[in-house]
Design a protein around this motif. Structure first.
Motif, PDB file in Angstrom:
ATOM      1  N   LEU A 216      77.956  54.300  47.937  1.00 44.19           N
ATOM      2  CA  LEU A 216      77.883  53.590  46.699  1.00 44.19           C
ATOM      3  C   LEU A 216      76.398  53.138  46.555  1.00 44.19           C
ATOM      4  CD1 LEU A 216      81.028  51.233  46.740  1.00 44.19           C
ATOM      5  CD2 LEU A 216      80.457  53.303  45.167  1.00 44.19           C
ATOM      6  N   LEU A 217      75.971  53.073  45.492  1.00 47.09           N
ATOM      7  CA  LEU A 217      74.420  52.202  45.372  1.00 47.09           C
ATOM      8  C   LEU A 217      74.590  50.672  45.938  1.00 47.09           C
ATOM      9  CD1 LEU A 217      73.599  53.860  41.980  1.00 47.09           C
ATOM     10  CD2 LEU A 217      72.699  54.224  44.024  1.00 47.09           C
ATOM     11  N   PRO A 218      73.488  50.380  46.151  1.00 40.36           N
ATOM     12  CA  PRO A 218      73.659  48.860  46.435  1.00 40.36           C
ATOM     13  C   PRO A 218      74.207  47.868  45.603  1.00 40.36           C
ATOM     14  CG  PRO A 218      71.370  49.722  47.067  1.00 40.36           C
ATOM     15  CD  PRO A 218      72.036  50.836  46.430  1.00 40.36           C
ATOM     16  N   ASP A 219      74.036  48.117  44.317  1.00 42.40           N
ATOM     17  CA  ASP A 219      74.943  47.169  43.322  1.00 42.40           C
ATOM     18  C   ASP A 219      76.212  47.607  43.001  1.00 42.40           C
ATOM     19  OD1 ASP A 219      74.609  49.504  42.038  1.00 42.40           O
ATOM     20  OD2 ASP A 219      73.369  48.948  40.058  1.00 42.40           O
ATOM     21  N   GLY A 220      76.920  48.381  43.851  1.00 41.45           N
ATOM     22  CA  GLY A 220      78.141  48.909  43.740  1.00 41.45           C
ATOM     23  C   GLY A 220      78.642  49.765  43.062  1.00 41.45           C
ATOM     24  N   ARG A 221      77.702  50.371  42.099  1.00 39.18           N
ATOM     25  CA  ARG A 221      78.082  51.546  41.363  1.00 39.18           C
ATOM     26  C   ARG A 221      78.113  52.696  42.118  1.00 39.18           C
ATOM     27  NH1 ARG A 221      73.876  53.055  38.229  1.00 39.18           N
ATOM     28  NH2 ARG A 221      72.377  51.766  39.399  1.00 39.18           N
ATOM     29  N   ALA A 222      78.722  53.722  41.822  1.00 37.25           N
ATOM     30  CA  ALA A 222      79.141  55.370  42.457  1.00 37.25           C
ATOM     31  C   ALA A 222      77.972  55.954  41.976  1.00 37.25           C
ATOM     32  CB  ALA A 222      80.239  55.594  42.042  1.00 37.25           C
ATOM     33  N   GLY A 223      77.111  56.980  42.715  1.00 38.07           N
ATOM     34  CA  GLY A 223      76.528  57.765  42.217  1.00 38.07           C
ATOM     35  C   GLY A 223      77.142  59.068  41.454  1.00 38.07           C
ATOM     36  N   ARG A 224      76.635  59.411  40.418  1.00 41.82           N
ATOM     37  CA  ARG A 224      77.163  60.349  39.261  1.00 41.82           C
ATOM     38  C   ARG A 224      76.820  61.895  39.471  1.00 41.82           C
ATOM     39  NH1 ARG A 224      74.987  60.249  34.883  1.00 41.82           N
ATOM     40  NH2 ARG A 224      73.081  59.137  35.493  1.00 41.82           N
ATOM     41  N   HIS A 225      76.314  62.009  40.523  1.00 40.06           N
ATOM     42  CA  HIS A 225      75.863  63.684  40.813  1.00 40.06           C
ATOM     43  C   HIS A 225      76.941  64.469  41.079  1.00 40.06           C
ATOM     44  CE1 HIS A 225      72.944  66.546  40.808  1.00 40.06           C
ATOM     45  NE2 HIS A 225      73.340  66.990  42.081  1.00 40.06           N
TER      46      HIS A 225
END
Length: 264
Positions: A216-225
């Motif tokens: 996950l990104l540091p802000d908790g979002r999932a990468g979208r690739h």
């Protein structure tokens, strides 16, 4: 996301919640002793390693392994599952390293320790200045190792993992099972161009979070690739270019995906 949280910040305290995370630290007690009270002067990356200059010749090094990620949290927020390292900064925020499989590590090295570490063996960075195709082709001349395995060798080019090596080979129209020594200069040039193209596309979408959401990104979002991948994880689904079903194989004990039509 780590840059505004860490650059110029003082490290107030450290907690290492799993001893395996310090397996690369020459003396485990040195991690806290060398890091606490220091200011992060700059952040950099070499291959898959995060590097933080904390002054007086000391470098804090982190590697996220296969499934780790960094999270930025408030101190009152409960620790998430698999939190292994907690770094409290002078901003009052914490940088937490989450690593379910404990394949990652943290360490603070002196200059001499850094020179003797794994980082000294790394090849050119995949997003940095990769040598010209002629030099790369000459370096692998006669080698029988599979191209896919070569791309995963961090001593050859640092920074490529299993997902992106498959994507690079698809974009370059090269079968990953071929002996590396069989590559022409033109094919190596195609791979070289594809490395930057594929990695920049992944970065533009925040990286690739698989269904397990281990990354996950540091802000908790999932990468979208994930939704933009051409071959990886798409066994049996039609190639985005020619509609031929994608095939899965095993190369060097790693799952590998390719289009049998585009990558002849």
């Amino acid at each position: 996301m780590l840059v505004p949280e860490l650059a110029g910040r003082r490290i107030v305290s450290t907690r290492v919640l799993h001893p395996r995370m310090l397996r690369r630290q020459p003396e485990p007690d040195d991690f806290a002793a060398r890091l606490e009270g220091r200011v992060v002067r700059s952040l950099a990356r070499r291959g898959k390693f995060l590097m933080f200059d904390v002054g007086e010749g000391l470098t804090w090094v982190s590697h996220l392994g296969m499934s780790g990620h960094m999270a930025i949290s408030g101190p009152a927020e409960p620790l998430g599952r698999h939190t292994r390292v907690v770094i409290e900064t002078g901003s009052g925020r914490e940088v937490r390293m989450i690593d379910p499989r404990t394949f990652g590590f943290v360490a603070v090295y002196t200059a001499s320790e850094l020179a003797a570490s794994t980082l000294a063996l790394l090849g050119p960075d995949a997003l940095g200045e990769i040598p010209p195709a002629e030099r790369l082709a000459a370096a692998v001349h006669g080698r029988r190792v599979a191209v896919k395995t070569l791309l995963l060798d961090q001593r050859f080019i640092s920074g490529l993992g299993n997902i992106y090596s498959d994507e690079v080979l698809f974009e370059a129209h090269v079968d990953g099972s071929r002996p590396a020594g069989s590559l022409t200069v033109a094919e190596m040039a195609s791979i070289r161009r594809a490395i930057r193209s594929v990695l920049e596309a992944g970065l533009s979408h925040g990286g690739t979070s698989l269904d397990d959401l281990a990354y996950l990104l540091p802000d908790g979002r999932a990468g979208r690739h994930l939704e933009y991948l051409s071959v990886y994880g798409r066994e049996g689904r039609p190639c985005r270019s020619c509609r031929t079903p994608i095939r899965r194989s095993v190369i060097g004990a790693r799952s590998s995906y390719r289009c049998p039509s585009c990558q002849t």
